[in-house]
Design a protein around this motif. Structure first.
Motif, mmCIF file in Angstrom:
data_model
loop_
_atom_site.group_PDB
_atom_site.id
_atom_site.type_symbol
_atom_site.label_atom_id
_atom_site.label_comp_id
_atom_site.label_asym_id
_atom_site.label_seq_id
_atom_site.Cartn_x
_atom_site.Cartn_y
_atom_site.Cartn_z
ATOM 1 N N PHE A 253 70.154 0.833 15.061
ATOM 2 C CA PHE A 253 69.495 2.028 14.296
ATOM 3 C C PHE A 253 69.739 2.869 15.380
ATOM 4 O O PHE A 253 70.218 2.775 16.542
ATOM 5 N N ASP A 254 69.496 4.134 14.926
ATOM 6 C CA ASP A 254 69.722 5.303 15.772
ATOM 7 C C ASP A 254 68.734 5.427 16.832
ATOM 8 O O ASP A 254 67.302 5.288 16.221
ATOM 9 N N PHE A 255 68.887 5.581 18.098
ATOM 10 C CA PHE A 255 67.856 5.955 18.971
ATOM 11 C C PHE A 255 68.406 7.109 20.077
ATOM 12 O O PHE A 255 69.309 7.354 20.215
ATOM 13 N N LYS A 256 67.310 7.908 19.996
ATOM 14 C CA LYS A 256 67.217 9.056 20.849
ATOM 15 C C LYS A 256 66.540 8.898 22.350
ATOM 16 O O LYS A 256 65.146 8.577 22.289
ATOM 17 N N CYS A 257 67.001 8.913 23.362
ATOM 18 C CA CYS A 257 66.206 8.624 24.656
ATOM 19 C C CYS A 257 65.075 9.972 24.923
ATOM 20 O O CYS A 257 65.602 11.082 24.668
ATOM 21 N N ALA A 258 63.802 9.440 25.143
ATOM 22 C CA ALA A 258 62.968 10.534 25.215
ATOM 23 C C ALA A 258 63.122 11.097 26.756
ATOM 24 O O ALA A 258 62.753 12.383 26.899
ATOM 25 N N ASN B 85 69.884 11.488 25.115
ATOM 26 C CA ASN B 85 71.189 10.723 24.524
ATOM 27 C C ASN B 85 70.957 10.130 23.308
ATOM 28 O O ASN B 85 70.110 9.456 23.068
ATOM 29 N N SER B 86 71.519 10.395 22.257
ATOM 30 C CA SER B 86 71.557 9.783 21.024
ATOM 31 C C SER B 86 72.719 8.505 20.801
ATOM 32 O O SER B 86 73.744 8.885 21.387
ATOM 33 N N GLU B 87 72.143 7.543 20.480
ATOM 34 C CA GLU B 87 72.999 6.106 20.336
ATOM 35 C C GLU B 87 72.763 5.174 19.391
ATOM 36 O O GLU B 87 71.466 5.316 18.878
ATOM 37 N N LYS B 88 73.533 4.453 18.966
ATOM 38 C CA LYS B 88 73.131 3.168 18.094
ATOM 39 C C LYS B 88 72.849 2.162 18.855
ATOM 40 O O LYS B 88 73.480 1.838 19.913
ATOM 41 N N VAL B 89 71.727 1.550 18.725
ATOM 42 C CA VAL B 89 71.413 0.644 19.396
ATOM 43 C C VAL B 89 71.164 -0.909 18.539
ATOM 44 O O VAL B 89 70.748 -0.827 17.367
ATOM 45 N N HIS B 90 71.795 -1.894 18.764
ATOM 46 C CA HIS B 90 71.638 -2.922 18.326
ATOM 47 C C HIS B 90 70.282 -3.928 18.390
ATOM 48 O O HIS B 90 69.621 -3.676 19.560
ATOM 49 N N ARG C 106 71.118 3.691 27.716
ATOM 50 C CA ARG C 106 72.366 2.992 28.333
ATOM 51 C C ARG C 106 73.108 4.313 29.582
ATOM 52 O O ARG C 106 73.734 3.949 30.452
ATOM 53 N N SER C 107 72.632 5.511 29.222
ATOM 54 C CA SER C 107 72.989 6.644 30.290
ATOM 55 C C SER C 107 72.285 6.888 31.283
ATOM 56 O O SER C 107 72.642 6.812 32.371
ATOM 57 N N CYS C 108 70.809 6.941 31.281
ATOM 58 C CA CYS C 108 69.749 7.052 32.188
ATOM 59 C C CYS C 108 69.400 5.920 32.852
ATOM 60 O O CYS C 108 68.373 5.766 33.822
ATOM 61 N N LYS C 109 69.458 4.864 31.980
ATOM 62 C CA LYS C 109 68.937 3.145 32.440
ATOM 63 C C LYS C 109 67.407 3.489 32.716
ATOM 64 O O LYS C 109 66.627 2.459 33.232
ATOM 65 N N GLU C 110 66.708 4.304 31.883
ATOM 66 C CA GLU C 110 65.138 3.994 31.713
ATOM 67 C C GLU C 110 64.827 3.548 30.353
ATOM 68 O O GLU C 110 65.250 3.677 29.403
ATOM 69 N N SER C 111 63.643 2.864 30.487
ATOM 70 C CA SER C 111 63.191 2.092 29.336
ATOM 71 C C SER C 111 62.288 3.167 28.539
ATOM 72 O O SER C 111 61.622 3.916 29.067
ATOM 73 N N ASN C 112 62.478 2.879 27.274
ATOM 74 C CA ASN C 112 61.834 3.684 26.094
ATOM 75 C C ASN C 112 60.902 2.919 25.241
ATOM 76 O O ASN C 112 61.506 1.934 24.820
ATOM 77 N N ASN C 113 59.699 3.238 25.100
ATOM 78 C CA ASN C 113 58.976 2.496 24.085
ATOM 79 C C ASN C 113 59.625 2.639 22.662
ATOM 80 O O ASN C 113 59.694 4.029 22.529
ATOM 81 N N LEU C 114 59.305 1.711 21.894
ATOM 82 C CA LEU C 114 59.692 2.272 20.458
ATOM 83 C C LEU C 114 58.556 2.066 19.648
ATOM 84 O O LEU C 114 57.471 1.327 19.859
ATOM 85 N N LYS C 115 58.384 2.641 18.633
ATOM 86 C CA LYS C 115 57.390 2.818 17.793
ATOM 87 C C LYS C 115 57.328 1.652 16.489
ATOM 88 O O LYS C 115 56.467 1.767 15.672
#
Length: 112
Positions: free
Chosen positions: A34-39, A43-48, A8-17
């Motif tokens: 779940f808790d998500f930290k942008c690579a 930025n750490s945030e909760k993602v639905h 949400r902050s940098c608008k970059e897509s991040n692959n999930l494992k």
């Protein structure tokens, strides 16, 4: 199929494992949020779970293409032009991948 989310902050897509075929399967694994930290930005945030999307796995597509070409050459040597039907194999891999992506992205979990 690969799962990803957009920061949400940098608008970059991040692959999930995570690996799941459907969104309810993913919800059973990790819950509704779940808790998500942008690579990229850290930025750490909760993602639905509805903010997770699927995209095609290029590795599976390449494997299907290689199998189709090898099988077509092998069968052409033994059976002739009728073996060229085996070139359909990559399209079958592609079709299954696209259907699974559509079913994952098309089903949403109710937000609470």
């Amino acid at each position: 199929m690969n799962l990803y989310t957009v920061c949400r902050s940098c608008k970059e897509s991040n692959n999930l494992k995570f690996e799941a075929i459907t969104r309810p399967d993913l919800q059973m694994q990790i819950g509704s949020e779940f808790d998500f930290k942008c690579a990229k930005c850290g930025n750490s945030e909760k993602v639905h779970i509805n903010d997770v999307s699927a995209e095609p796995n290029k590795k599976i597509m390449r494997i299907g293409l290689i199998i189709g070409i090898v099988l077509a050459i092998f069968l052409f040597y033994f059976y002739g032009a009728i073996a060229m039907v085996s070139i359909i194999i990559p399209f079958l891999f592609w079709q299954v991948e696209i259907q699974s992506i559509r079913s994952f992205n098309g089903y949403m979990i109710r937000r609470k």
